[in-house]
Design an enzyme around this catalytic site. Structure first.
Site, PDB file in Angstrom:
ATOM      1  N   HIS A   1       1.669   7.337   1.129  1.00  0.00           N
ATOM      2  CA  HIS A   1       2.656   6.744   2.034  1.00  0.00           C
ATOM      3  C   HIS A   1       3.254   5.475   1.455  1.00  0.00           C
ATOM      4  O   HIS A   1       4.480   5.321   1.393  1.00  0.00           O
ATOM      5  CB  HIS A   1       2.004   6.458   3.388  1.00  0.00           C
ATOM      6  CG  HIS A   1       2.801   5.541   4.260  1.00  0.00           C
ATOM      7  ND1 HIS A   1       3.924   5.946   4.942  1.00  0.00           N
ATOM      8  CD2 HIS A   1       2.666   4.220   4.544  1.00  0.00           C
ATOM      9  CE1 HIS A   1       4.437   4.938   5.619  1.00  0.00           C
ATOM     10  NE2 HIS A   1       3.686   3.873   5.399  1.00  0.00           N
ATOM     11  N   PHE A   2       2.402   4.541   1.016  1.00  0.00           N
ATOM     12  CA  PHE A   2       3.015   3.273   0.642  1.00  0.00           C
ATOM     13  C   PHE A   2       3.690   3.318  -0.717  1.00  0.00           C
ATOM     14  O   PHE A   2       4.576   2.505  -0.990  1.00  0.00           O
ATOM     15  CB  PHE A   2       2.086   2.059   0.800  1.00  0.00           C
ATOM     16  CG  PHE A   2       0.860   1.965  -0.062  1.00  0.00           C
ATOM     17  CD1 PHE A   2      -0.390   2.020   0.519  1.00  0.00           C
ATOM     18  CD2 PHE A   2       0.952   1.729  -1.428  1.00  0.00           C
ATOM     19  CE1 PHE A   2      -1.538   1.879  -0.249  1.00  0.00           C
ATOM     20  CE2 PHE A   2      -0.197   1.590  -2.200  1.00  0.00           C
ATOM     21  CZ  PHE A   2      -1.444   1.665  -1.610  1.00  0.00           C
ATOM     22  N   HIS A   3       3.334   4.277  -1.564  1.00  0.00           N
ATOM     23  CA  HIS A   3       4.123   4.432  -2.779  1.00  0.00           C
ATOM     24  C   HIS A   3       5.501   4.983  -2.443  1.00  0.00           C
ATOM     25  O   HIS A   3       6.506   4.554  -2.996  1.00  0.00           O
ATOM     26  CB  HIS A   3       3.414   5.322  -3.808  1.00  0.00           C
ATOM     27  CG  HIS A   3       2.379   4.586  -4.597  1.00  0.00           C
ATOM     28  ND1 HIS A   3       1.148   4.277  -4.096  1.00  0.00           N
ATOM     29  CD2 HIS A   3       2.409   4.081  -5.853  1.00  0.00           C
ATOM     30  CE1 HIS A   3       0.459   3.608  -5.012  1.00  0.00           C
ATOM     31  NE2 HIS A   3       1.206   3.480  -6.093  1.00  0.00           N
TER      32      HIS A   3
ATOM     33  N   TYR B   1       7.478  -6.000   5.321  1.00  0.00           N
ATOM     34  CA  TYR B   1       8.839  -6.320   5.749  1.00  0.00           C
ATOM     35  C   TYR B   1       9.423  -7.441   4.906  1.00  0.00           C
ATOM     36  O   TYR B   1      10.625  -7.458   4.628  1.00  0.00           O
ATOM     37  CB  TYR B   1       8.876  -6.641   7.248  1.00  0.00           C
ATOM     38  CG  TYR B   1       8.658  -5.380   8.030  1.00  0.00           C
ATOM     39  CD1 TYR B   1       7.381  -5.033   8.477  1.00  0.00           C
ATOM     40  CD2 TYR B   1       9.691  -4.484   8.235  1.00  0.00           C
ATOM     41  CE1 TYR B   1       7.169  -3.841   9.125  1.00  0.00           C
ATOM     42  CE2 TYR B   1       9.486  -3.290   8.887  1.00  0.00           C
ATOM     43  CZ  TYR B   1       8.220  -2.973   9.329  1.00  0.00           C
ATOM     44  OH  TYR B   1       8.009  -1.776   9.964  1.00  0.00           O
TER      45      TYR B   1
ATOM     46  N   ARG C   1      -9.534   7.689  -0.428  1.00  0.00           N
ATOM     47  CA  ARG C   1      -8.797   6.847  -1.365  1.00  0.00           C
ATOM     48  C   ARG C   1      -9.794   5.968  -2.092  1.00  0.00           C
ATOM     49  O   ARG C   1     -10.949   5.842  -1.721  1.00  0.00           O
ATOM     50  CB  ARG C   1      -7.745   6.009  -0.635  1.00  0.00           C
ATOM     51  CG  ARG C   1      -8.335   4.939   0.267  1.00  0.00           C
ATOM     52  CD  ARG C   1      -7.287   4.203   1.063  1.00  0.00           C
ATOM     53  NE  ARG C   1      -6.503   3.286   0.276  1.00  0.00           N
ATOM     54  CZ  ARG C   1      -5.938   2.174   0.765  1.00  0.00           C
ATOM     55  NH1 ARG C   1      -6.088   1.882   2.030  1.00  0.00           N
ATOM     56  NH2 ARG C   1      -5.213   1.385   0.003  1.00  0.00           N
ATOM     57  N   ARG C   2      -9.291   5.314  -3.148  1.00  0.00           N
ATOM     58  CA  ARG C   2     -10.068   4.328  -3.895  1.00  0.00           C
ATOM     59  C   ARG C   2     -11.300   4.904  -4.568  1.00  0.00           C
ATOM     60  O   ARG C   2     -12.274   4.196  -4.776  1.00  0.00           O
ATOM     61  CB  ARG C   2     -10.437   3.146  -2.987  1.00  0.00           C
ATOM     62  CG  ARG C   2      -9.195   2.497  -2.415  1.00  0.00           C
ATOM     63  CD  ARG C   2      -9.430   1.307  -1.548  1.00  0.00           C
ATOM     64  NE  ARG C   2      -8.299   0.385  -1.718  1.00  0.00           N
ATOM     65  CZ  ARG C   2      -8.098  -0.707  -1.003  1.00  0.00           C
ATOM     66  NH1 ARG C   2      -8.929  -1.049  -0.061  1.00  0.00           N
ATOM     67  NH2 ARG C   2      -7.048  -1.463  -1.233  1.00  0.00           N
TER      68      ARG C   2
ATOM     69  N   HIS D   1       0.651  -6.241   7.592  1.00  0.00           N
ATOM     70  CA  HIS D   1       1.845  -5.519   7.970  1.00  0.00           C
ATOM     71  C   HIS D   1       3.143  -6.273   7.686  1.00  0.00           C
ATOM     72  O   HIS D   1       4.025  -5.743   7.032  1.00  0.00           O
ATOM     73  CB  HIS D   1       1.832  -4.943   9.390  1.00  0.00           C
ATOM     74  CG  HIS D   1       2.832  -3.846   9.414  1.00  0.00           C
ATOM     75  ND1 HIS D   1       2.574  -2.602   8.889  1.00  0.00           N
ATOM     76  CD2 HIS D   1       4.141  -3.852   9.719  1.00  0.00           C
ATOM     77  CE1 HIS D   1       3.677  -1.876   8.932  1.00  0.00           C
ATOM     78  NE2 HIS D   1       4.649  -2.614   9.429  1.00  0.00           N
TER      79      HIS D   1
END
Lengths: 541, 200, 228
Positions: A368-370, A221, A431-432, A217
């Protein structure tokens, strides 16, 4: 100050970052094409997973780390108005990290490290992959040390003075990275390297998942703070206004760095090796870390409003239109904030266990993370590059309109790529996977979204190539006139005369982090050493 | 070493902190925004905490270890003890083994609208399992038993998909589950289940 | 039969039932680190010595023997062992010794070998180069498709994801298939299909073989025989 050496240091790091980035973009488009199944000749799990592993490592570890280092060196020297401390050491760190990347790239590209960028054991890759990754991280620690030394030296020479905000943020980020990378460093040094070399017979995958969650996580940041730094120190001036509040900016960076760390278990909600009490504790912390982002959103939009109204904007929303949309930094922050709204919403869903259960490990997660990283964060990396390049190469930007087109197409492509991706996750697609072979009607619902994603990827690939083109032409342009402007940091609307020590230093927050980490990770990690576990032997793929 | 003087020292530190904090200029509008944000976050955290403590909405939690290398020799996960069983009290327990590249047994039938306890183990590497459109989702970490209790509200045929990278055959790793209407489902006739949460 | 006899029968059956229901595990071999290390540390030279007595059937280079028809009698093929994963060979020997797998000759042979002998032999055979066979003119497109893509409709993964892109096998005990005699290969899959062979953990090969037709099995056998 003759900063030729600093400029060379920054440029070297940034070029490594962006070359890694554009190579990975080609892989990304290959992947979305292969995944859709519309071109059967492309179908190959071996090539697909080698590509996904390489793409992930290049984007998540190489682009980010080298960009942050290069940006950090230049910010440190320009905001503190002094040369980078111990440049030979800085170059040492650069070469160490680059050698690490090359060492890891060889097994990645030859299919010997298809373990994805999360490399969860007991599947093992070739040892060179882990060793290369270690060298990259150690190289980045050199950068952290240099940032901390410059920070401390400046404070000693300027007692009582507020540290320039840009350097405060960069130093917080350096401290954050040291704490963040410790988790994966422990996993790689004590588990994965000995495991892949055959020095130990078994490891506990539960401990590996926990140590990786420590890093997983806060690393986002680490990636995000440079984007927020640009929000605070560049955007207000570029928009023609002032920073709404310097103190709130510092507070935001502090809360971000402190609460990014003890919350990794929202990545382990579905795992059997940690108990629910710890998961709830980390979940609550995850919601706390949403606060500095909400504060940042306010401060940045307020700063933009000041600029908009100074430029003659009237009415509740009229000031938005009077902002300089043709300024690359301003356009980027607007697009970035738009993507942050949706990416942040997705983050809240992920942080809530009951909703997480519906989308865990589905296509929602890469969607989400893209959106939040490749969208919100990386578009600010572009903005920073467009702003700094003329100063670094002492030539004007090759074409402002091309840069604007590039930013718009990145935003549009990202929207077209990630929106269907989120929907696929809600429809249950895992995913994956390298292709869809499930003999179930549900998969029919997935097809149109997979098809749409191909076009998002194509637009993004074009945008990425345009980005490199603009930077390269700027740097290589022989006929360009000299560019003499210096970096301009935003001024706060209320000048800061003095600050309490805890808004101007990292020592206290370092201690707070230590306490929070001991509470959040102490028992959950120690438990593995007291449990009677049967470890796993290494497996291939 | 005297501990007494420390207490007033820390009290003074906190008082200084508070005074300094109050002295920072925070614009009225920003104050309001922060208050709203804190309330919203507080609301979400409150809902999640209440759900956790009073409605049992919790992530998988029991940390239970198992030897993944010798699962077929283990009493509970022996080959003939897998699948759906009902214990003496009528609780439905399902034992599944995940291993490249299948979930064993490959097809199971469970009743709808009844709590089902699923116990998943891996015989090799990390797997994940999700039944789309339900909250039956868990990681399966070798060395640990992943136990999850859930209820399937709607009868139907659902795929059971592996959703964590487990090797080159990951996309082929799936099986089927039939959720049968409560009235139509009959518990399988079997000898008493071996092992389980009590881990004989 | 009188009622007393019936009661005795039922009582006997009741006692037997748990025994019948508690079936034996498919194999006694589990890949714990101890067993993996035992196999890994098998003695190559000792294995070579022990392998002298295997040569008469399995060939002087561990290449096995093709199916032969002599005087109207068909002698079944004997598997090639050269280049086979040591863990797999070890497991088969131990399964023969424990009764998880049975064969007229191999059961007796295996019972005469200790665990260490089995490890030594396994390492020896894995060190021998695998056989390479000539390609036939047969059309193997369907087999190639099964090997590379599997069949989603029957939930069949491609063979290569477990057995390797070149049929070389994979950890911990997935056997190498490249160069194996086609008739032995086909016989093995048919034995998995009808349950005669049952030492595959959790029935993983039985479940796969049950879904394959005899024609597919024969084509896959030919495919793997000629894989290089």
């Amino acid at each position: 100050m003759n900063d030729a050496a600093e400029r060379k240091l920054a440029l070297s790091h940034l070029w490594v970052a962006f070359i890694a980035f554009v190579v990975a973009c080609f892989m990304g488009e290959y992947q979305v094409l292969e995944r859709s199944g519309f071109i059967p000749a492309l179908d190959s799990p071996s090539v697909y997973f080698a590509s996904v592993s390489t793409h992930g490592v290049l984007m998540a570890f190489v682009l980010t780390t080298f960009f942050i280092m290069g940006f950090g060196y230049y910010i440190a020297s320009t905001s503190l108005k002094q040369p980078v401390w111990n440049k030979p050491l800085a170059w040492g760190g650069f070469w160490l990290a680059l050698v690490g990347v090359v060492l890891a790239a060889i097994p990645l590209l030859t299919g010997k490290a298809s373990v994805l960028y999360t490399f969860y054991p007991p599947i093992v890759a070739h040892a060179a992959f882990y060793i290369g990754a270690t060298l990259l991280v150690v190289g980045s620690w050199v950068w952290c040390v240099i940032m901390l030394v410059m920070f401390v030296q400046w404070k000693k020479a300027n007692t009582g003075q507020p540290v320039p905000l840009a350097m405060f943020a960069t130093t917080m980020n350096a401290m954050l990275w040291l704490w963040t990378s410790a988790g994966v460093a422990l996993e790689v040094l004590f588990q994965l390297i000995p495991f892949s070399l055959g020095w130990i017979d078994t490891i506990d995958p539960g401990l590996s998942r926990t140590l990786f969650a420590w890093t997983l996580h806060p690393i986002v940041y680490f990636w995000l703070i440079p984007a927020y730094t640009a929000f605070y120190v560049f955007v207000p001036k570029q928009a023609g206004g002032f920073l709404f509040s310097d103190e709130m900016a510092r507070l935001a960076f502090i809360v971000l760095a402190v609460f990014a760390l003890p919350i990794g278990f929202h990545h382990l909600y579905m795992d059997p090796e940690q108990a629910k009490g710890w998961k709830l504790l980390h979940g609550i912390g995850t919601f706390v870390v949403a606060l500095p982002t909400l504060v940042t959103g306010f401060t940045v939009i307020a700063s933009l409003e000041i600029a908009g109204r100074l430029r003659g904007g009237k009415g509740l929303f009229g000031w938005i239109l009077s902002l300089p949309w043709t300024n690359t930094m301003v356009l980027s922050v607007i697009l970035s904030l738009l993507m942050l709204i949706f990416g942040g919403f997705g983050g809240i869903v992920n942080a809530s266990y009951a909703m997480n259960a519906m989308i865990h490990n589905t296509a929602w997660v890469p969607g989400h993370f893209h959106l939040i990283f490749a969208g919100t964060t990386v578009i600010m990396y572009f903005a920073i590059a467009y702003y700094l390049w003329p100063m670094l190469v002492k030539k004007p930007l090759f074409s402002n309109s091309m840069a604007l087109v590039q930013l718009w197409t990145w935003f549009i492509g990202m929207s077209i790529l990630t929106t269907p991706w989120h929907v696929l996750g809600l429809l249950g697609e895992p995913r994956r996977i390298s292709s869809v072979v499930y003999n179930n009607l549900l998969t029919l619902a997935w097809k149109p979204y997979e098809f749409m994603m191909i076009f998002g990827g194509l637009i993004l690939l074009g945008s990425a190539c345009l980005f490199i083109y603009v930077l390269a032409k700027t740097q290589l342009n022989p006929a360009a006139e000299a560019f003499d402007q210096e970096i301009e940091f935003a001024e706060p609307i209320h000048a800061v005369a003095s600050l309490p020590e805890w808004l101007n230093d990292i020592k206290l927050w370092n201690k707070v982090i230590a306490v929070l980490m001991a509470i959040s990770f102490g028992y959950p990690i120690l438990q593995f050493f007291f449990m009677d576990t049967s470890g796993s032997s290494p497996w291939g793929y | 070493m005297q501990t007494e003087p420390l207490k007033p020292k820390y009290e003074q530190l906190l008082r200084d902190f508070y005074t300094q904090f109050r002295a920072i200029h925070i614009d009225q509008l920003e104050r309001k925004w922060i208050t709203i944000s804190l309330l919203v976050i507080g609301l979400f955290v409150g809902i999640i905490t209440i759900d956790a403590f009073f409605h049992g909405v919790n992530p998988p939690s029991k940390v239970e270890t198992v030897d993944s290398a010798s699962l077929h020799l283990n009493k509970e996960f022996a080959e003939d003890n897998l699948g759906v069983q009902a214990d003496e009290k009528g609780n439905v327990i399902v034992r599944m083994v995940a291993g490249r590249y299948a979930f064993f047994p490959k097809h199971i039938s469970v009743p709808a609208e009844m709590p089902i306890t699923l116990r998943w183990v891996s015989m090799d590497v990390l797997h994940g399992v999700h039944i789309p459109m339900t909250n039956m989702s868990t990681m399966i970490v070798p060395g640990y038993v992943a136990e999850i209790t859930t209820t399937f509200p709607k009868p139907g045929e659902y795929p059971v998909l592996c959703n964590e990278y487990c090797g080159l055959g990951h996309n082929h790793m799936w099986s089927n589950i039939s959720v049968i209407a409560k009235e139509d489902w009959k518990a399988p006739v079997k000898s008493a289940a071996k092992g389980g949460s009590t881990n004989e | 039969m009188g009622i007393l006899n019936m009661k005795r029968m039922l009582l006997l059956l009741a006692f037997m039932a748990p025994v019948v229901v508690c079936a034996e595990p498919s194999s006694q071999i589990a890949w714990t680190p101890e067993v993996l290390n035992l196999v890994k540390n098998g003695n190559l030279n000792k294995g070579k010595e022990l392998a002298e007595s295997c040569k008469s059937c399995h060939g002087d280079k561990g290449q096995g023997m093709k199916e032969e028809t002599r005087d109207g009698e068909t002698l079944p093929s004997i598997p090639a062992l050269a280049g086979q994963l040591a863990t797999y060979t070890y497991k088969q020997l131990r399964d023969y010794a424990n009764g998880s797998r049975s064969h007229a000759q191999m059961t007796g042979v295996a019972k005469g070998l200790s665990e260490q002998d089995a490890a030594d032999l396994a390492v020896w055979f894995s060190s021998l180069p695998a056989q390479e066979n000539k390609s036939s003119s047969q059309n193997l497109a369907r087999a190639e498709k099964m090997v590379e893509q599997g069949d989603g409709k029957r939930i069949l993964p491609p063979c290569f994801v477990c057995h390797g892109g070149k049929g070389q096998g994979e950890k911990q005990d997935i056997p190498a298939l490249a160069g194996q005699h086609a008739d032995y290969f086909a016989r093995t899959l048919l034995e998995y299909k009808n349950g005669q062979r049952h030492n595959d953990v959790y029935s993983r090969m039985r479940l796969i073989a049950q879904q394959l037709s005899e024609a597919e099995i024969k084509e896959l056998a030919q495919y793997y025989q000629q894989v290089k």
